[in-house]
Design an enzyme around this catalytic site. Sequence first.
Site, mmCIF file in Angstrom:
data_model
loop_
_atom_site.group_PDB
_atom_site.id
_atom_site.type_symbol
_atom_site.label_atom_id
_atom_site.label_comp_id
_atom_site.label_asym_id
_atom_site.label_seq_id
_atom_site.Cartn_x
_atom_site.Cartn_y
_atom_site.Cartn_z
ATOM 1 N N TYR A 1 7.006 87.525 -26.635
ATOM 2 C CA TYR A 1 6.504 88.189 -25.419
ATOM 3 C C TYR A 1 6.624 89.703 -25.509
ATOM 4 C CZ TYR A 1 5.819 83.869 -22.802
ATOM 5 O OH TYR A 1 5.359 82.653 -22.372
ATOM 6 N N ASP B 1 13.899 82.767 -14.775
ATOM 7 C CA ASP B 1 12.894 82.785 -15.837
ATOM 8 C C ASP B 1 13.499 83.387 -17.094
ATOM 9 O OD1 ASP B 1 9.744 82.315 -16.058
ATOM 10 O OD2 ASP B 1 10.303 83.985 -17.344
ATOM 11 N N ARG C 1 10.465 72.676 -15.675
ATOM 12 C CA ARG C 1 9.595 73.172 -14.603
ATOM 13 C C ARG C 1 9.502 72.198 -13.443
ATOM 14 N NH1 ARG C 1 5.790 77.028 -16.740
ATOM 15 N NH2 ARG C 1 7.146 78.502 -17.794
ATOM 16 N N ARG D 1 4.983 75.216 -8.876
ATOM 17 C CA ARG D 1 3.742 75.067 -8.121
ATOM 18 C C ARG D 1 3.267 73.647 -7.896
ATOM 19 N NH1 ARG D 1 0.427 79.074 -11.552
ATOM 20 N NH2 ARG D 1 1.813 78.030 -13.015
HETATM 21 O O1 CP3 Z 1 11.992 74.212 -12.975
HETATM 22 C C1 CP3 Z 1 12.357 74.850 -13.976
HETATM 23 O O2 CP3 Z 1 12.195 74.452 -15.137
HETATM 24 C C2 CP3 Z 1 13.177 76.086 -13.722
HETATM 25 C C3 CP3 Z 1 12.859 77.343 -13.959
HETATM 26 C C4 CP3 Z 1 12.074 77.954 -15.099
HETATM 27 C C5 CP3 Z 1 10.923 78.762 -14.891
HETATM 28 N N1 CP3 Z 1 10.583 79.328 -16.074
HETATM 29 C C6 CP3 Z 1 10.279 78.937 -13.603
HETATM 30 C C7 CP3 Z 1 8.922 79.496 -13.536
HETATM 31 C C8 CP3 Z 1 12.364 77.989 -16.450
HETATM 32 C C9 CP3 Z 1 13.447 77.251 -17.192
HETATM 33 C C10 CP3 Z 1 11.422 78.882 -17.046
HETATM 34 C C11 CP3 Z 1 11.451 79.242 -18.448
HETATM 35 C C12 CP3 Z 1 10.265 79.848 -19.047
HETATM 36 N N2 CP3 Z 1 9.521 80.888 -18.572
HETATM 37 C C13 CP3 Z 1 9.759 79.479 -20.303
HETATM 38 C C14 CP3 Z 1 10.341 78.414 -21.167
HETATM 39 C C15 CP3 Z 1 9.914 77.092 -20.664
HETATM 40 C C16 CP3 Z 1 8.557 76.658 -21.091
HETATM 41 O O3 CP3 Z 1 7.765 76.328 -20.215
HETATM 42 O O4 CP3 Z 1 8.294 76.651 -22.297
HETATM 43 C C17 CP3 Z 1 8.662 80.297 -20.573
HETATM 44 C C18 CP3 Z 1 7.791 80.238 -21.800
HETATM 45 C C19 CP3 Z 1 8.520 81.190 -19.475
HETATM 46 C C20 CP3 Z 1 7.527 82.258 -19.293
HETATM 47 C C21 CP3 Z 1 6.699 81.963 -18.099
HETATM 48 N N3 CP3 Z 1 7.095 82.210 -16.791
HETATM 49 C C22 CP3 Z 1 5.424 81.349 -18.043
HETATM 50 C C23 CP3 Z 1 4.610 80.927 -19.247
HETATM 51 C C24 CP3 Z 1 5.082 81.217 -16.680
HETATM 52 C C25 CP3 Z 1 3.883 80.539 -16.069
HETATM 53 C C26 CP3 Z 1 2.822 81.484 -15.700
HETATM 54 C C27 CP3 Z 1 1.898 80.885 -14.685
HETATM 55 O O5 CP3 Z 1 1.963 81.326 -13.537
HETATM 56 O O6 CP3 Z 1 1.136 79.966 -15.041
HETATM 57 C C28 CP3 Z 1 6.131 81.762 -15.920
HETATM 58 C C29 CP3 Z 1 6.232 81.785 -14.456
HETATM 59 C C30 CP3 Z 1 7.103 80.742 -13.881
HETATM 60 N N4 CP3 Z 1 8.348 80.452 -14.354
HETATM 61 C C31 CP3 Z 1 6.842 79.938 -12.735
HETATM 62 C C32 CP3 Z 1 7.997 79.188 -12.498
HETATM 63 C C33 CP3 Z 1 8.291 78.236 -11.358
HETATM 64 C C34 CP3 Z 1 5.583 80.009 -11.848
HETATM 65 C C35 CP3 Z 1 6.005 80.969 -10.833
HETATM 66 C C36 CP3 Z 1 5.193 81.314 -9.690
HETATM 67 O O7 CP3 Z 1 4.324 82.199 -9.827
HETATM 68 O O8 CP3 Z 1 5.488 80.799 -8.609
#
Ligand code: CP3
Length: 352
Positions: free
Chosen positions: A154, A79, A30, A34
Site C-alpha cells: 500500500y 484497519d 470482515r 457493510r
Molecule cells: O470485521 C473485521 O474483520 C474487522 C476489521 C477489519 C477491517 N479491515 C475493517 C474495514 C480488518 C481486520 C481489516 C484489515 C484490512 N484492511 C485488510 C486485511 C484483511 C483483508 O481483507 O485482506 C486490508 C487489506 C485492509 C485494507 C482495506 N481497508 C480495504 C481493502 C478496505 C475496503 C475498501 C472498500 O471500501 O471496499 C478497507 C476499508 C474497511 N476496513 C472497511 C471495514 C469495515 C469498510 C469501511 C467502510 O467504509 O465502512
Amino acid sequence: MATGTAPANDAFLRACRGLPVKRVPVWFMRQAGRSLPEYRALRGEGSMLEVIARPELATEMTLQPVRRYGVDAAILYSDIVVPAHAVGFGVDIVPGVGPVVEQPFREARDLNRLPPLDPEADTGYVLETVRNLVAELDVPLIAFAGAPFTMASYLVEGGPSRTHALTKTLMYRDPHLWAELMDRLADLAIASIGSQLDAGASAFQLFDSWAGTLAPDQYRRFVLPASQRVFSELKDRHRDSRAPGIHFGVGTGEFLELLAEAGADVVGVDWRVPLDDARKRLGPETAVQGNLDPAVVLAPWPVVAEQVTDVLDRNAGRPGHVFNLGHGVLPETNPEVLEQVVELVHGYQAAP
Ligand code: CP3
C-alpha cells in the site's frame, strides 16, 4: 501483563492451540462492516479512520457481528493502516477504494515518515476500545496488524494494485532499502499487536492479504525474515499470555509451509487449497483457519450448506480447525445466510 479475565467461551483459543473442542469454532474476517444494516445505520459518511478514533463507536462496531452471529471470536474494528496513519505517514481509507497514500514511499528519506509507534500516545483510542471490549465480551478478542509485505504494497503503490509492479521493482532495484522498509513495518506490527495484547486481546492475526502476488522464492527471500521477526518477538514478549498467532494470506497456497515457518500457530487457508491437502502439507502441529469461498455464501442455501459441510468433512474432526471464509465477507452478503452458516458449523459432528 494482559488485563481482564479469560473469556468464557474458549473454543477458538483451544482450536488455535490444537486442542480438542466440543464444537468447531467460527468467526468471519470482515464480520463487521457493510454487509450489516446495523453497521450502515451507525457508520455515517467520512473516513473510516474517524470512526476508529471513537472508542464508543468502534466498540459497538466490533460487538454488532458477535451479537448477531454468535461467533466464537471478535475481531477489533480497526484497519491495517491505522499504525502507519498514527505515526504520520499520510494514509487515508477511501470508501469503496481502500487505503490511499498521498505521497507513496519512493526513497530512503521516506523511512523518516515511519518512526517507531508509541502505542498509548499514538493509538490510545484503539487501546481504549480493546479495554472496553475485553470487559464486555465472553469470547476472545483478536488483535491484528498488517504484515510488512501487505503494508509495503500500500505504501509503495499508493493504493490498491493488481500487479504490485512498483513494490516488486523496489525489491529488486534496492534490496537494502527494501529490507529497511520491511524492518520498519515489522516494528509497527510488533508494537501495535503487542499493545493490543497488553490491553487484553487474547490472540492475534497477521494479515498478509496480498503476499499471494509473490512466488515462493520471492516470499522466502524478501518477506519471510520480517514476518518471522514479528512472530518471534511477539512470542518472546508475550510468553506468559501464550496468545496464539494466526498468519493469513490470499493466493498463498503455493507457499503455505512458509507461512507456518514464519512462526504461526494457525495458518489461514483460502478456498483455492482443499483443507485436507492443507492439513497434510502442514502436519498436525499447525492449526488451520478457513476456508469457504466468500462468494459461495451468495449462492442458494443448499449449495452453501453442501460447501460448508465439505470444508468440515475435509478436516474430518481433527483438532486444530477454526472455521472461517477464505477471505473477508463481501459487502453484498446476506447476514442471515452467515447466521445459518454459524448454526451449521456449531451443529456439525464429524463422522466417527
Ligand atoms: O470485521 C473485521 O474483520 C474487522 C476489521 C477489519 C477491517 N479491515 C475493517 C474495514 C480488518 C481486520 C481489516 C484489515 C484490512 N484492511 C485488510 C486485511 C484483511 C483483508 O481483507 O485482506 C486490508 C487489506 C485492509 C485494507 C482495506 N481497508 C480495504 C481493502 C478496505 C475496503 C475498501 C472498500 O471500501 O471496499 C478497507 C476499508 C474497511 N476496513 C472497511 C471495514 C469495515 C469498510 C469501511 C467502510 O467504509 O465502512
